[in-house]
Scaffold this motif. Structure first.
Motif, PDB file in Angstrom:
ATOM      1  N   GLU A  42       0.813  -1.209   0.000  1.00  0.00           N
ATOM      2  CA  GLU A  42       0.000   0.000   0.000  1.00  0.00           C
ATOM      3  C   GLU A  42       0.843   1.254   0.000  1.00  0.00           C
ATOM      4  N   GLY A  43       0.316   2.262  -0.670  1.00  0.00           N
ATOM      5  CA  GLY A  43       0.898   3.598  -0.635  1.00  0.00           C
ATOM      6  C   GLY A  43       0.304   4.341   0.546  1.00  0.00           C
ATOM      7  N   TYR A  44       0.149   5.640   0.412  1.00  0.00           N
ATOM      8  CA  TYR A  44      -0.387   6.444   1.509  1.00  0.00           C
ATOM      9  C   TYR A  44      -1.870   6.163   1.758  1.00  0.00           C
ATOM     10  N   ASN A  45      -2.633   5.969   0.676  1.00  0.00           N
ATOM     11  CA  ASN A  45      -4.084   5.791   0.794  1.00  0.00           C
ATOM     12  C   ASN A  45      -4.591   4.419   0.376  1.00  0.00           C
TER      13      ASN A  45
ATOM     14  N   GLU B 142      -4.959   6.679  -4.224  1.00  0.00           N
ATOM     15  CA  GLU B 142      -3.903   7.660  -3.986  1.00  0.00           C
ATOM     16  C   GLU B 142      -4.355   9.034  -4.488  1.00  0.00           C
TER      17      GLU B 142
ATOM     18  N   TYR C 164      -0.094  13.155  -6.121  1.00  0.00           N
ATOM     19  CA  TYR C 164       1.044  12.338  -5.701  1.00  0.00           C
ATOM     20  C   TYR C 164       1.256  11.145  -6.629  1.00  0.00           C
TER      21      TYR C 164
ATOM     22  N   THR D  65       6.684   9.940  -1.390  1.00  0.00           N
ATOM     23  CA  THR D  65       7.497   8.825  -0.914  1.00  0.00           C
ATOM     24  C   THR D  65       6.706   7.528  -0.745  1.00  0.00           C
ATOM     25  N   TYR D  66       5.574   7.575  -0.046  1.00  0.00           N
ATOM     26  CA  TYR D  66       4.801   6.347   0.201  1.00  0.00           C
ATOM     27  C   TYR D  66       4.308   5.736  -1.101  1.00  0.00           C
ATOM     28  N   THR D  67       3.808   6.580  -1.983  1.00  0.00           N
ATOM     29  CA  THR D  67       3.301   6.097  -3.272  1.00  0.00           C
ATOM     30  C   THR D  67       4.442   5.523  -4.107  1.00  0.00           C
TER      31      THR D  67
END
Length: 134
Positions: free
Chosen positions: A50-53, A77, A81, A112-114
């Motif tokens: 998973e990314g941020y969302n 996401e 981003y 970054t997370y994505t």
């Protein structure tokens, strides 16, 4: 043993053989072919990445053991981003599957997370291809 028992054992053996062959096949829908290009859908191999969302699945297009392109699939996401992070996917293009699976691609600052999730999905998809696609 009588003929009925032998017949029953043979039927069970045949069913077990079919079940074994089916279980050894790649999961339906992960690998598809379009002409001489194999497409890897990472929704299942990348499950839990998973990314941020949330999930950030991709489709990896492979021809003659080289990455041709990688497309993002619908996700939750933030579009801003995802657009930023999507840039890193072009860095895999032209690489062999083995080289791309080992590549150390820099993430995108600000996403970054994505970025990390996309890279993990690419790696998961390429590893799946190496096991099941050749």
């Amino acid at each position: 043993m009588n003929k009925g028992t032998i017949g029953m054992l043979m039927a069970v053996a045949a069913l077990l053989t079919v079940a074994l062959l089916i279980s050894a096949m790649p999961a339906d829908g992960i690998l598809t072919t379009r002409g001489d290009t194999t497409i890897v859908d990472t929704r299942l191999p990348g499950k839990g990445i998973e990314g941020y969302n949330g999930a950030t699945p991709v489709k990896i297009f492979i021809c003659k053991n080289k990455v041709v392109k990688i497309e993002t699939q619908p996700s939750q996401e933030t579009p801003k981003y995802m657009r930023m992070a999507r840039q890193l996917l072009t860095r895999y293009e032209g690489m062999t599957v083995t080289k791309a699976a080992k590549a150390k691609i820099d993430g995108v600052t600000g996403a970054t997370y994505t970025s990390e999730a996309l890279k993990k999905n690419v790696k998961a998809g390429l590893e799946y291809y190496k096991k099941h696609g050749k």
